[in-house]
Design an enzyme around this catalytic site. Structure first.
Site, PDB file in Angstrom:
ATOM      1  N   HIS A  44       0.856  -1.197   0.000  1.00 29.99           N
ATOM      2  CA  HIS A  44       0.000   0.000   0.000  1.00 29.99           C
ATOM      3  C   HIS A  44       0.887   1.241   0.000  1.00 29.99           C
ATOM      4  CE1 HIS A  44      -2.927   2.997   1.078  1.00 29.99           C
ATOM      5  NE2 HIS A  44      -2.402   3.185   2.270  1.00 29.99           N
ATOM      6  N   HIS A  90      -6.790   8.716  -1.168  1.00 33.81           N
ATOM      7  CA  HIS A  90      -5.864   8.116  -0.207  1.00 33.81           C
ATOM      8  C   HIS A  90      -4.661   7.441  -0.880  1.00 33.81           C
ATOM      9  CE1 HIS A  90      -5.379   5.603   3.722  1.00 33.81           C
ATOM     10  NE2 HIS A  90      -4.274   5.566   3.014  1.00 33.81           N
TER      11      HIS A  90
HETATM   12  O1  2HA Z   1       0.030   5.615   7.515  1.00 33.28           O
HETATM   13  O2  2HA Z   1      -0.883   4.557   4.895  1.00 33.28           O
HETATM   14  O3  2HA Z   1      -3.373   3.846   5.353  1.00 33.28           O
HETATM   15  C1  2HA Z   1      -0.168   4.332   7.088  1.00 33.28           C
HETATM   16  C2  2HA Z   1      -1.177   4.336   6.040  1.00 33.28           C
HETATM   17  C3  2HA Z   1      -2.561   4.073   6.441  1.00 33.28           C
HETATM   18 ZN    ZN Z   2      -2.468   4.839   3.536  1.00 28.57          ZN
END
Ligand code: 2HA
Ligand code: ZN
Length: 270
Positions: free
Chosen positions: A138, A209
């Site tokens: 991510h 995000h």
């Molecule tokens: O800070 O990216 O989604 C960690 C992340 C939460």
């Molecule tokens: Zn994040």
């Protein structure tokens, strides 16, 4: 064997550093997990020091008894390669897939990533599809995030626009891209929504995000993140220059699919 000397730890730290150098990780942004192979866990068991069991918050029975290398909550990607033992950890999932315990790492204290439910649910969905999937990544790449303010938040819009930006995109993510609307980070809700999309795709955009990517190893997973962000950057430039004057047609995409044996879902070829 010392965890720090293993190839999987080195690959993990290299991805983290590459992500940092690509500006995908401001401050503590982003997280990374790796489902360890049985023999990898076996080879480092002598370094383990198990802490107490804790609830995962979601149920991942298909991951029962497995070990995972992952970033720590609040840790900065820029520090991982210099000091992995302070910034990442190994956790074990219990025999029901409901609890976890830390067995290595985070030497100065801490806990696994705040996105633990998303990582484990995504890893479980992908493992059920194909056991070769081991990495979930991510990040917060700027251009893909920017597009979530201007494109419709649909799988169709993101997939088709990004496929058109660089010809090789359809080869790198032929199944397309999923999109989930804004949700609270770290929540069970976002973990469930993301893992649902991971049943169809290897990458899922989180509106306003970032992006989740899944793959079989560190290179492929980073490559997927990088390719999507690069295509997003091209689209941002194209939109900033007044928009497309010409583009790849549906026929172009179909010709590409034919010559490269790609199965491109019909819903993205309208
Ligand atoms: O800070 O990216 O989604 C960690 C992340 C939460
Ligand atoms: Zn994040």
């Amino acid at each position: 064997m010392n965890v720090l000397d293993t190839e999987f730890l080195k690959g993990f730290a290299k991805l983290a550093n590459d992500g940092w150098l690509h500006n995908f990780h401001e401050r503590n942004g982003g997280n990374l997990s790796y489902r360890m192979k049985k023999e990898e866990a076996e080879s480092v068991k002598e370094c383990f020091n198990a802490k107490e069991w804790k609830e995962i918050g979601v149920s991942v029975p298909a991951l029962a008894g497995e070990y995972f290398l992952m970033t720590g909550s609040g840790k900065f990607f820029q520090n991982i390669q210099d000091d992995p033992e302070a910034n990442v950890c190994i956790i074990e999932v219990d025999d029901k897939g409901e609890k976890y315990r830390q067995v290595w790492g985070l030497k100065n204290g801490g806990k696994p990533t705040s996105e633990l439910p998303s990582h484990l649910m995504n890893l479980e969905v992908k493992k059920k599809i194909d056991d070769k999937y081991r990495v979930v990544y991510h990040a917060h790449p700027a251009n893909i995030v920017a597009l979530t303010f201007v494109l419709p938040l649909t799988d169709e819009a993101f997939t088709r626009e990004l496929w058109e930006m660089i010809t090789e995109c359809a080869m790198v993510f032929p199944s397309g891209l999923g999109v989930v609307e804004w949700m609270v980070p770290g929540s069970m809700e976002v973990a469930i929504a993301t893992s649902e999309k991971m049943k169809s795709y290897d990458a899922v955009v989180w509106a306003h995000h970032g992006l989740f990517a899944a793959g079989e190893d560190f290179d492929f997973t980073f490559g997927l993140m990088h390719t999507i962000e690069k295509a997003a950057e091209v689209l941002v430039k194209v939109k900033s220059m007044g928009g497309k004057q010409q583009t790849m047609s549906v026929k172009n995409l179909k010709d590409l699919a034919k010559d490269y044996d790609l199965v491109l879902p019909e819903k993205f070829l309208k």
